[in-house]
Design an enzyme around this catalytic site. Structure first.
Site, PDB file in Angstrom:
ATOM      1  N   ARG A   8      -2.311  -6.799  14.026  1.00  0.00           N
ATOM      2  CA  ARG A   8      -3.660  -6.536  14.526  1.00  0.00           C
ATOM      3  C   ARG A   8      -4.080  -7.385  15.715  1.00  0.00           C
ATOM      4  O   ARG A   8      -5.153  -7.202  16.244  1.00  0.00           O
ATOM      5  CB  ARG A   8      -4.674  -6.764  13.392  1.00  0.00           C
ATOM      6  CG  ARG A   8      -4.506  -5.785  12.269  1.00  0.00           C
ATOM      7  CD  ARG A   8      -5.732  -5.775  11.389  1.00  0.00           C
ATOM      8  NE  ARG A   8      -5.587  -4.783  10.346  1.00  0.00           N
ATOM      9  CZ  ARG A   8      -5.786  -3.484  10.537  1.00  0.00           C
ATOM     10  NH1 ARG A   8      -6.141  -3.036  11.713  1.00  0.00           N
ATOM     11  NH2 ARG A   8      -5.627  -2.634   9.548  1.00  0.00           N
ATOM     12  N   CYS A  68      13.603   9.506 -10.830  1.00  0.00           N
ATOM     13  CA  CYS A  68      12.636  10.567 -11.163  1.00  0.00           C
ATOM     14  C   CYS A  68      12.384  11.534 -10.008  1.00  0.00           C
ATOM     15  O   CYS A  68      11.633  12.489 -10.162  1.00  0.00           O
ATOM     16  CB  CYS A  68      11.314   9.946 -11.617  1.00  0.00           C
ATOM     17  SG  CYS A  68      10.302   9.328 -10.267  1.00  0.00           S
ATOM     18  N   GLN A 117      -0.161 -13.611   3.030  1.00  0.00           N
ATOM     19  CA  GLN A 117      -0.533 -12.253   3.419  1.00  0.00           C
ATOM     20  C   GLN A 117       0.650 -11.562   4.092  1.00  0.00           C
ATOM     21  O   GLN A 117       0.566 -10.394   4.430  1.00  0.00           O
ATOM     22  CB  GLN A 117      -1.729 -12.302   4.389  1.00  0.00           C
ATOM     23  CG  GLN A 117      -2.987 -12.897   3.776  1.00  0.00           C
ATOM     24  CD  GLN A 117      -4.064 -13.143   4.826  1.00  0.00           C
ATOM     25  OE1 GLN A 117      -4.088 -14.157   5.503  1.00  0.00           O
ATOM     26  NE2 GLN A 117      -4.968 -12.183   4.965  1.00  0.00           N
ATOM     27  N   CYS A 160      13.379   8.926  -5.150  1.00  0.00           N
ATOM     28  CA  CYS A 160      13.751   8.067  -6.279  1.00  0.00           C
ATOM     29  C   CYS A 160      14.934   8.687  -7.031  1.00  0.00           C
ATOM     30  O   CYS A 160      14.903   9.868  -7.373  1.00  0.00           O
ATOM     31  CB  CYS A 160      12.552   7.906  -7.211  1.00  0.00           C
ATOM     32  SG  CYS A 160      12.919   6.939  -8.693  1.00  0.00           S
ATOM     33  N   SER A 165      -6.475 -15.320  10.200  1.00  0.00           N
ATOM     34  CA  SER A 165      -7.797 -15.185  10.810  1.00  0.00           C
ATOM     35  C   SER A 165      -8.901 -15.240   9.752  1.00  0.00           C
ATOM     36  O   SER A 165     -10.075 -15.292  10.086  1.00  0.00           O
ATOM     37  CB  SER A 165      -7.876 -13.849  11.544  1.00  0.00           C
ATOM     38  OG  SER A 165      -7.710 -12.793  10.612  1.00  0.00           O
ATOM     39  N   CYS A 198       7.372   6.367 -10.693  1.00  0.00           N
ATOM     40  CA  CYS A 198       7.810   5.646 -11.892  1.00  0.00           C
ATOM     41  C   CYS A 198       7.883   4.151 -11.583  1.00  0.00           C
ATOM     42  O   CYS A 198       7.438   3.710 -10.530  1.00  0.00           O
ATOM     43  CB  CYS A 198       9.153   6.194 -12.400  1.00  0.00           C
ATOM     44  SG  CYS A 198      10.601   5.692 -11.417  1.00  0.00           S
ATOM     45  N   HIS A 225       0.259  -8.998  -0.255  1.00  0.00           N
ATOM     46  CA  HIS A 225       0.426  -7.661   0.339  1.00  0.00           C
ATOM     47  C   HIS A 225       1.819  -7.095   0.103  1.00  0.00           C
ATOM     48  O   HIS A 225       2.240  -6.174   0.799  1.00  0.00           O
ATOM     49  CB  HIS A 225       0.108  -7.712   1.842  1.00  0.00           C
ATOM     50  CG  HIS A 225      -1.334  -8.036   2.134  1.00  0.00           C
ATOM     51  ND1 HIS A 225      -1.768  -8.613   3.317  1.00  0.00           N
ATOM     52  CD2 HIS A 225      -2.455  -7.883   1.382  1.00  0.00           C
ATOM     53  CE1 HIS A 225      -3.080  -8.787   3.269  1.00  0.00           C
ATOM     54  NE2 HIS A 225      -3.522  -8.362   2.107  1.00  0.00           N
ATOM     55  N   ALA A 264      -0.247 -14.048   9.370  1.00  0.00           N
ATOM     56  CA  ALA A 264       0.729 -13.622  10.376  1.00  0.00           C
ATOM     57  C   ALA A 264       1.115 -14.739  11.342  1.00  0.00           C
ATOM     58  O   ALA A 264       2.239 -14.786  11.833  1.00  0.00           O
ATOM     59  CB  ALA A 264       0.168 -12.440  11.159  1.00  0.00           C
TER      60      ALA A 264
HETATM   61 ZN   LIG Z   1      10.826   7.152  -9.709  1.00  0.00          ZN
END
Ligand SMILES: [Zn+2]
Length: 251
Positions: free
Chosen positions: A36, A159, A103, A156, A198, A134, A123, A24
């Site tokens: 954080r 789906c 990160q 979505c 950190s 999906c 991340h 960060a």
């Molecule tokens: Zn989907």
């Protein structure tokens, strides 16, 4: 600091594999809050942490609505890379940096022009949305457009599943292939630079351990202490926006 920078620059010149880990601290100058830290988003407002926790996000439509609203108003969409991001691009162009694990989810290394093929966003990132049911992934901008058009919790389109930013939430597994690649790269490093992190959050914090075990030099630049300071070859407490351009110029 000058003598230490000269030393690090000489290591970078001699190295055949330089691996960088960023946290960060490299993006605070770009206006991205540290989640954080003392002034962090979650420190000031613990309720906000719920929106980043998978269980709450999947289980509570109200949490999702709040998460999407936060996304819409986020500083991510106006943030720009700073001198530290640009200096890493310089190092890559000079052949003095070969792999980058971040990160951060802000996409600023990509925005600065770093080669996408050498970046692992461990991340995830906020520039894409993903379906939790999906394989669909798409640009975040398109999903935010649906939000602006009046859908507070867009589903979505393939789906009907729950959509989320393509970041790794608390309670969500990291992408195994990304983690394995990061670990392999750490093991190949001659020099490992830990910048603005950190080194307190695993598994990212395991990367300097892996590099050290494989014989790499460890250089830490961070404004606060880290658990690895005592085993690092060089520790600099200065600001990344100052240190990295000076380092790139010295290589
Ligand atoms: Zn989907």
């Amino acid at each position: 600091m000058i003598a230490e920078l000269e030393t690090v620059a000489s290591w970078l010149r001699a190295a055949s594999r330089v691996v960088v880990l960023t946290g960060a601290g490299i993006s605070t100058e770009s206006g991205i809050p540290d989640f954080r830290g003392p002034k962090g988003v979650w420190t000031k407002n613990p309720a906000a942490e719920k929106t980043a926790t998978l269980e709450y996000y999947l289980g509570d439509p109200e949490v999702r609505r709040r998460a999407w609203q936060n996304r819409l108003d986020s500083e991510y969409w106006t943030a720009e890379p700073n001198a530290a991001h640009h200096a890493l691009v310089d190092l890559e162009r000079r052949g003095a940096m070969h792999f980058l694990v971040t990160q951060n989810i802000d996409g600023l290394h990509h925005a600065a022009g770093q080669s996408p093929g050498i970046i692992i966003e461990i991340h995830g990132n906020v520039r894409e949305a993903k379906c939790m049911s999906c394989d669909w992934r798409g640009p975040m901008a398109e999903t935010l457009d649906r939000l602006r058009a009046g859908d507070p919790d867009p589903a979505c389109l393939v789906c009907g599943g729950i959509l989320k930013s393509a970041t790794i939430s608390f309670g969500e597994n990291l992408v195994a292939a990304d983690l394995e690649r990061a670990q392999r790269e750490a093991a190949r490093a001659d020099v490992f630079l830990a910048l603005g992190t950190s080194l307190g959050v695993y598994p990212a914090a395991a990367l300097p351990e892996i590099a050290l075990r494989a014989g790499a030099r460890l250089v830490i630049v961070n404004e606060q202490e880290t658990p690895f300071d005592s085993v690092a070859d060089v520790v600099l407490r200065d600001r990344l926006e100052t240190v990295l351009p000076a380092l790139a110029a010295a290589v």
